[in-house]
Write an enzyme that holds these catalytic residues in place. Structure first.
Site, PDB file in Angstrom:
ATOM      1  N   LYS A 115       1.098  -1.141  -0.129  1.00 17.83           N
ATOM      2  CA  LYS A 115      -0.061   0.032  -0.117  1.00 17.83           C
ATOM      3  C   LYS A 115       0.834   1.258   0.295  1.00 17.83           C
ATOM      4  O   LYS A 115       1.850   1.022   0.840  1.00 17.83           O
ATOM      5  CB  LYS A 115      -0.605  -0.203   1.680  1.00 17.83           C
ATOM      6  CG  LYS A 115      -2.047   1.199   1.500  1.00 17.83           C
ATOM      7  CD  LYS A 115      -2.373   1.378   3.138  1.00 17.83           C
ATOM      8  CE  LYS A 115      -2.680   2.760   2.883  1.00 17.83           C
ATOM      9  NZ  LYS A 115      -2.824   3.279   3.893  1.00 17.83           N
ATOM     10  N   GLY A 176      -7.431   9.763  10.314  1.00 12.74           N
ATOM     11  CA  GLY A 176      -7.352   9.718  11.615  1.00 12.74           C
ATOM     12  C   GLY A 176      -9.007  10.505  12.251  1.00 12.74           C
ATOM     13  O   GLY A 176      -8.596  10.355  13.285  1.00 12.74           O
ATOM     14  N   ALA A 202      -9.146   6.042   4.960  1.00 13.15           N
ATOM     15  CA  ALA A 202      -9.448   6.922   5.743  1.00 13.15           C
ATOM     16  C   ALA A 202     -10.418   7.789   5.968  1.00 13.15           C
ATOM     17  O   ALA A 202     -11.243   7.902   5.381  1.00 13.15           O
ATOM     18  CB  ALA A 202      -7.812   8.537   4.962  1.00 13.15           C
ATOM     19  N   GLY A 203     -10.383   8.384   7.398  1.00  8.02           N
ATOM     20  CA  GLY A 203     -11.976   9.488   8.245  1.00  8.02           C
ATOM     21  C   GLY A 203     -12.712   8.197   8.265  1.00  8.02           C
ATOM     22  O   GLY A 203     -13.937   8.655   9.143  1.00  8.02           O
ATOM     23  N   ASN A 224      -8.077   1.948  10.905  1.00  7.56           N
ATOM     24  CA  ASN A 224      -8.186   1.570  11.575  1.00  7.56           C
ATOM     25  C   ASN A 224      -8.560   2.429  12.940  1.00  7.56           C
ATOM     26  O   ASN A 224      -8.815   1.824  13.885  1.00  7.56           O
ATOM     27  CB  ASN A 224      -6.222   1.904  11.680  1.00  7.56           C
ATOM     28  CG  ASN A 224      -5.263   1.322  12.700  1.00  7.56           C
ATOM     29  OD1 ASN A 224      -4.098   1.609  12.518  1.00  7.56           O
ATOM     30  ND2 ASN A 224      -5.728   0.680  13.625  1.00  7.56           N
ATOM     31  N   SER A 225      -8.239   3.423  12.946  1.00  8.03           N
ATOM     32  CA  SER A 225      -8.383   4.373  13.848  1.00  8.03           C
ATOM     33  C   SER A 225      -9.961   3.598  14.958  1.00  8.03           C
ATOM     34  O   SER A 225     -10.084   4.436  16.042  1.00  8.03           O
ATOM     35  CB  SER A 225      -7.767   6.264  13.503  1.00  8.03           C
ATOM     36  OG  SER A 225      -6.921   6.041  13.473  1.00  8.03           O
TER      37      SER A 225
END
Length: 274
Positions: A115, A176, A202-203, A224-225
């Site tokens: 990635k 994040g 993301a987001g 992830n976050s």
């Protein structure tokens, strides 16, 4: 991905609804990261609960064999069970990202799926498109299968696909941030034009964000976050698993048309009382 825009028929069981990235085929459309957990035990438990098959690892921040004196993530997230997706998080130029991918290939015994993310600055972690394009070309020419983090610009997405990237990964909002999908229209344009998988990267902040991404027609969601920063990461991982599944099923089923005015659910003729 453009060939996903038709709805499924009853003869297409969702259990057989796989997607292919480069030379690999997967059943789970939820991809997860390994950062921000309180310890390795929580990392393993949450990833297991997510039922993800692809697990992404920040090579510059995570030990997967670079340091024999530190715990090795691969002792918890085994390459025998998961497809490890090395990423270039923390890279701000093409040269560093390329070097990081080559290190990952060495550490993982020739593994070529990566990635790519090349960041513009530390405040927004927004992609540096010019450096991303530069790195992608070098990596593809060197035999890597490149999944690429990018902006929500449909033209940039087309260029990356034309170069040979095996998956396009536009951000939903800042890494994040948990702000969800702030750019549904441009994401839809990318999805409609693409002939390779499109995955929101993301987001995502909660399960509804993941479901919406899949309802738009995304082939998958990476996060992830949203899991690691939840009050109960294992429970949130389960929620995300179900959200991605539900969103995908809704997309395949085909939503009802939106209308400006009401349409009664019951017949307008044949009343018992006139």
């Amino acid at each position: 991905m453009s060939d996903n825009t038709s709805t499924a028929t009853q003869s297409t069981p969702l259990l057989q609804d796989t997607f292919t990235v480069g030379s690999r085929t997967f059943s789970s459309r939820l991809l997860v990261g390994t950062g921000k957990y309180k310890d390795m035990t929580e990392t393993g438990a949450a990833i297991g609960a997510s039922a993800a098959e692809i697990v992404t690892v920040a090579i510059r921040r995570t030990n997967i064999g670079q340091n024999s004196n530190e715990p090795n993530l691969l002792d918890v997230i085994s390459p025998d069970k998961y497809t490890i997706l090395p990423n270039t998080a923390g890279c701000f130029d093409a040269e560093t990202a390329i070097r990081t991918c080559k290190l990952a290939r060495e550490l993982l015994g020739g593994h070529n799926l990566v990635k790519l993310e090349v960041l513009g600055d530390e405040k927004t972690l927004y992609p540096n498109v010019m450096e991303t394009l530069k790195a992608a070309k070098v990596l593809i020419d060197d035999g890597f299968e490149v999944m690429v983090y990018t902006s929500d610009d449909p033209i940039v997405a087309q260029e990356l696909e034309s170069m040979g990237c095996v998956a396009i990964m536009p951000l939903g909002s800042l890494i994040g941030s948990g702000l969800g999908l702030l750019n549904r229209h441009t994401l839809s344009l990318i999805i409609e034009n693409a002939k390779v998988p499109v995955l929101v990267d993301a987001g995502v902040g909660t399960a509804s964000d993941a479901a919406i991404a899949m309802e738009l027609g995304c082939d998958g969601v990476l996060m992830n976050s949203a899991i690691a920063n939840a009050q109960n990461p294992v429970m949130m991982a389960q929620a995300m698993k179900h959200a991605v599944w539900a969103g995908r099923q809704a997309f395949l089923a085909g939503r009802m048309p939106m209308r400006k005015m009401a349409t009664a659910s019951s017949p307008q003729t044949g009343y018992f009382f006139q």
